[in-house]
Design an enzyme around this catalytic site. Structure first.
Site, short mmCIF file in Angstrom:
data_model
loop_
_atom_site.label_atom_id
_atom_site.label_comp_id
_atom_site.label_asym_id
_atom_site.label_seq_id
_atom_site.Cartn_x
_atom_site.Cartn_y
_atom_site.Cartn_z
N ARG A 138 -110.86 -67.05 40.75
CA ARG A 138 -111.08 -65.73 40.68
C ARG A 138 -110.15 -64.98 39.52
O ARG A 138 -110.54 -64.12 38.72
CB ARG A 138 -110.94 -65.02 42.24
N THR A 258 -99.46 -66.38 38.95
CA THR A 258 -100.22 -65.50 39.66
C THR A 258 -99.98 -65.51 41.04
O THR A 258 -101.09 -65.43 41.91
CB THR A 258 -101.68 -65.42 38.99
N CYS A 289 -100.82 -59.18 44.76
CA CYS A 289 -101.55 -58.20 44.27
C CYS A 289 -100.92 -56.96 45.28
O CYS A 289 -100.73 -55.70 44.80
CB CYS A 289 -102.95 -58.20 44.59
N THR A 319 -110.53 -63.52 51.11
CA THR A 319 -110.20 -64.23 49.72
C THR A 319 -110.86 -65.55 49.98
O THR A 319 -111.26 -66.10 51.21
CB THR A 319 -108.81 -64.16 49.54
N ASN A 320 -110.87 -66.50 48.91
CA ASN A 320 -111.38 -67.80 48.98
C ASN A 320 -110.54 -68.78 49.93
O ASN A 320 -111.24 -69.80 50.13
CB ASN A 320 -111.18 -68.36 47.56
N THR A 347 -98.29 -60.73 55.49
CA THR A 347 -98.45 -60.48 54.16
C THR A 347 -96.78 -60.50 53.82
O THR A 347 -96.05 -60.25 54.60
CB THR A 347 -98.82 -59.01 53.85
N GLY A 348 -96.43 -61.15 52.54
CA GLY A 348 -95.43 -61.59 52.10
C GLY A 348 -94.65 -60.26 51.38
O GLY A 348 -93.79 -59.93 50.77
N ASN A 453 -107.86 -55.66 44.42
CA ASN A 453 -106.77 -56.93 44.58
C ASN A 453 -106.92 -57.89 43.46
O ASN A 453 -106.23 -58.81 43.21
CB ASN A 453 -106.63 -57.11 46.25
#
Length: 481
Positions: A138, A258, A289, A319-320, A347-348, A453
């Site tokens: 993506r 990324t 993101c 997400t994937n 979430t980090g 995102n």
């Protein structure tokens, strides 16, 4: 003549003016590497209607609509100058000219405002920098679109190759098709052809070699004429220095991840800490993101009010890495069907704030819920400030930050009362402040921050790559510090 006739005549006149801008903007971009912006939004390769809509959007942030009759003289003035590679914001030029009381002509004012990009001061155009994408998911495909779009005169970043694992018959045709059409982000703006015999995708004239490899050690990039390249790893398979160092093969000079980096890998949020990178740093991360969405407004609030502590709750598109239907997953909840459920997850981003903003002493906590939308998320940033303020004061501050500060490419601002998530698909900002949802009471402020995102984050990645490659051109008029 009726009011309707007057409105239509006015529209046709503005269409004609916007149409006259297009060749001027295009020539500046192709011949001089000059990108014309309007309040941080590029006008390069935009249609007549897109140019008019961008002018109208200024009403959302600046309080009044900009007219093409106001900005066209500045575009014409730019074409008469000896400009070097740069980004020039005609929205800012128009605003600062209106506030200037010296009686200068548009031509004289423009020449003065962009003097740093003209004559002896201008940056010389370089040979460009090779870029390699390792992975083509993506983010990889969106980064590819941006690199192709920004190829311009060919003197900036050049996407030379994509590295993927072999996928069987017609693999390259299928990958090219995924680049050509996207269910969320729409059609690729241009033409794509495939040279199967030479394993090459040709997009808007850019020849991109598709290299098949199962491991970084299998590739010698110099064999493909690639040198001094920046490799963008968008697989997320390796996130520490040891793993990412595998990419430092012949032809590769730097590696950009990324995903959040681990250990001593620098996590970079463009606009906030990109200038802390050492020139000899070969491995770096663009963080996540969500980190990119919350850190710029967090810095804006810290700089003005001070922050005692905060909590971020992200409502994130699926997400994937989640399952379409219930199935085994190494994470307990992510195995449940993504399109059918809201899924509590971790979430980090909160812990990553410390890497991007080391001077921020406030404790920031965070949590996340994945929801059944395919793109665009929202971060709810709940802050206890070091002083009391008002809703109006915070709104004015964030609006000004989005218009004139060094964070204007990261922070956008919207006042539309009916805005919803799909309105922000394709946003190039790291986050968008929703003015209508902002809450302030004493020393407590709650910011609602939309972010694409996928695409907004990909734009941040490109900005980091431009910075480390030396082709991040200055913006004029210079933002207020």
């Amino acid at each position: 003549m009726t009011v309707n006739d007057d409105s239509f005549t006015n529209w046709k006149t503005r269409e004609e003016i916007a149409e006259s801008m297009i060749p001027l903007i295009g020539k500046l971009h192709r011949e001089r590497d000059v990108t014309v912006l309007l309040h941080s939004r590029s006008l390069v390769n935009k249609s007549v209607v897109s140019i008019l809509k961008t002018h109208r959007f200024a009403r959302q942030i600046a309080g009044e609509e900009l007219s093409v009759t106001e900005t066209l003289p500045f575009v014409r003035a730019l074409t008469e100058l000896d400009l070097g590679p740069s980004q020039i914001d005609i929205g800012m030029l128009a605003a600062t000219y209106k506030a200037d009381d010296r009686g200068l002509t548009v031509e004289a004012f423009t020449a003065e405002a962009v003097a740093g990009a003209t004559g002896a001061n201008k940056i010389e155009r370089g040979e460009g920098r090779d870029v390699v994408l390792y992975g083509f998911g993506r983010i990889g495909r969106l980064v590819a679109r941006l690199l192709i779009e920004k190829a311009g005169s060919g003197n900036g970043l050049r996407l030379r190759a994509i590295v993927v694992r072999g996928g069987g018959e017609q693999d390259i045709v299928k990958r090219a098709s995924l680049l050509r059409r996207d269910s969320i982000h729409g059609q690729f703006q241009g033409t794509i052809t495939v040279d199967e015999a030479n394993s090459t995708i040709i997009a808007n004239g850019n020849a991109i070699k598709v290299i098949y490899a199962n491991d970084p050690s299998e590739v010698d990039y110099t064999a493909y004429g690639i040198k001094n390249a920046i490799l963008i790893d968008n697989t997320g398979k390796w996130r520490d220095r040891e793993g990412l160092s595998q990419h430092l093969r012949p032809g590769i000079d730097k590696v950009v991840l990324t995903a959040p980096g681990k250990g001593d890998v620098p996590n970079i949020v463009h606009g906030v800490n990109h200038d802390t990178l050492k020139p000899d740093e070969q491995i770096l991360s663009c963080a996540s993101c969500t980190t990119n969405a919350i850190v710029p407004p967090l810095k804006a609030m810290e700089d003005e009010y001070g922050v005692e502590r905060g909590h971020v709750e992200t409502v994130h598109s699926f997400t994937n890495d989640q399952n379409l239907l219930d199935n085994y997953h190494k994470s307990e909840r992510r195995g449940r069907s993504a399109p059918l459920n809201m899924v509590i997850t971790e979430t980090g981003a909160a812990s990553a704030v410390a890497k991007a903003l080391p001077d921020l002493k406030a404790r920031i906590t965070g949590s996340s819920i994945r929801v059944p939308v395919p793109d665009v998320s929202i971060a709810i940033l709940n802050l206890q400030l070091k002083r009391e303020t008002t809703r109006e004061e915070v709104l004015d501050h964030l609006r000004e930050v989005s218009l004139t500060s060094p964070l204007r490419r990261q922070i956008d601002f919207i006042t539309a009362p009916d805005a919803v998530s799909s309105d922000f698909i394709g946003s190039r900002h790291a986050s968008i402040v929703d003015a209508g949802a902002l809450k302030v009471e004493g020393d407590n402020a709650i910011l609602y921050l939309w972010y694409d995102n996928e695409f907004g984050y990909s734009c941040q990645v490109i900005r980091v790559v431009q910075h480390v490659s030396g082709v991040e051109y200055p913006t004029y008029p210079a933002p207020a510090v």
